[in-house]
Design an enzyme around this catalytic site. Structure first.
Site, PDB file in Angstrom:
ATOM      1  N   ASN A 132       0.807  -1.218   0.000  1.00 52.99           N
ATOM      2  CA  ASN A 132       0.000   0.000   0.000  1.00 52.99           C
ATOM      3  C   ASN A 132       0.845   1.276   0.000  1.00 52.99           C
ATOM      4  OD1 ASN A 132       0.897  -0.386   2.573  1.00 52.99           O
ATOM      5  ND2 ASN A 132      -1.012   0.150   3.578  1.00 52.99           N
ATOM      6  N   CYS A 133       2.134   1.157  -0.269  1.00 57.29           N
ATOM      7  CA  CYS A 133       3.048   2.304  -0.303  1.00 57.29           C
ATOM      8  C   CYS A 133       3.043   2.902  -1.715  1.00 57.29           C
ATOM      9  CB  CYS A 133       4.448   1.845   0.087  1.00 57.29           C
ATOM     10  SG  CYS A 133       5.735   3.085  -0.163  1.00 57.29           S
ATOM     11  N   ASP A 134       2.709   4.177  -1.826  1.00 54.92           N
ATOM     12  CA  ASP A 134       2.660   4.840  -3.133  1.00 54.92           C
ATOM     13  C   ASP A 134       4.002   4.823  -3.849  1.00 54.92           C
ATOM     14  OD1 ASP A 134      -0.030   5.403  -2.850  1.00 54.92           O
ATOM     15  OD2 ASP A 134       0.309   7.426  -2.067  1.00 54.92           O
TER      16      ASP A 134
END
Length: 104
Positions: A9-11
């Site tokens: 979920n890390c951009d």
């Protein structure tokens, strides 16, 4: 072979995955980071490997923050700055224009 250690979920990790081809993604929360990779990364990047702006870091007490970085990273892999990319034995930290130019 290229491996990317990060969070799903890390951009920033997602941006790197869009550019890189044929990459094995390893979620540090689910899979952790192999000790030998973590040791090599710490030897290469030192304290820059610890993300002191992360939510995990802010949740640690002062006494926990004073512990050796490798201990903390083994116990809390989400403290690692992301992404950590390994290609042909060479490590890259973060997703800067320089890293993208070298790997993309």
């Amino acid at each position: 072979m290229t491996r990317l250690f990060g969070l799903k979920n890390c951009d920033t990790c997602r941006k790197a995955l869009k550019v890189l081809n044929d990459v094995d993604f390893l979620d540090v929360r689910a899979d952790g980071v192999p000790p030998q990779v973590l040791e090599q990364a710490y030897a290469t990047f030192g304290d820059a490997l610890v993300n002191s702006r992360s939510t995990t870091w802010r949740g640690l007490s002062e006494s926990e923050r004073a512990r050796p970085a490798l201990e903390l990273l083994n116990e809390h892999p989400t403290l690692m700055k992301r992404p950590l990319i390994e290609r042909d034995g060479v490590l890259y930290l973060g997703w800067s224009a320089k890293v993208e130019a070298e790997l993309g």
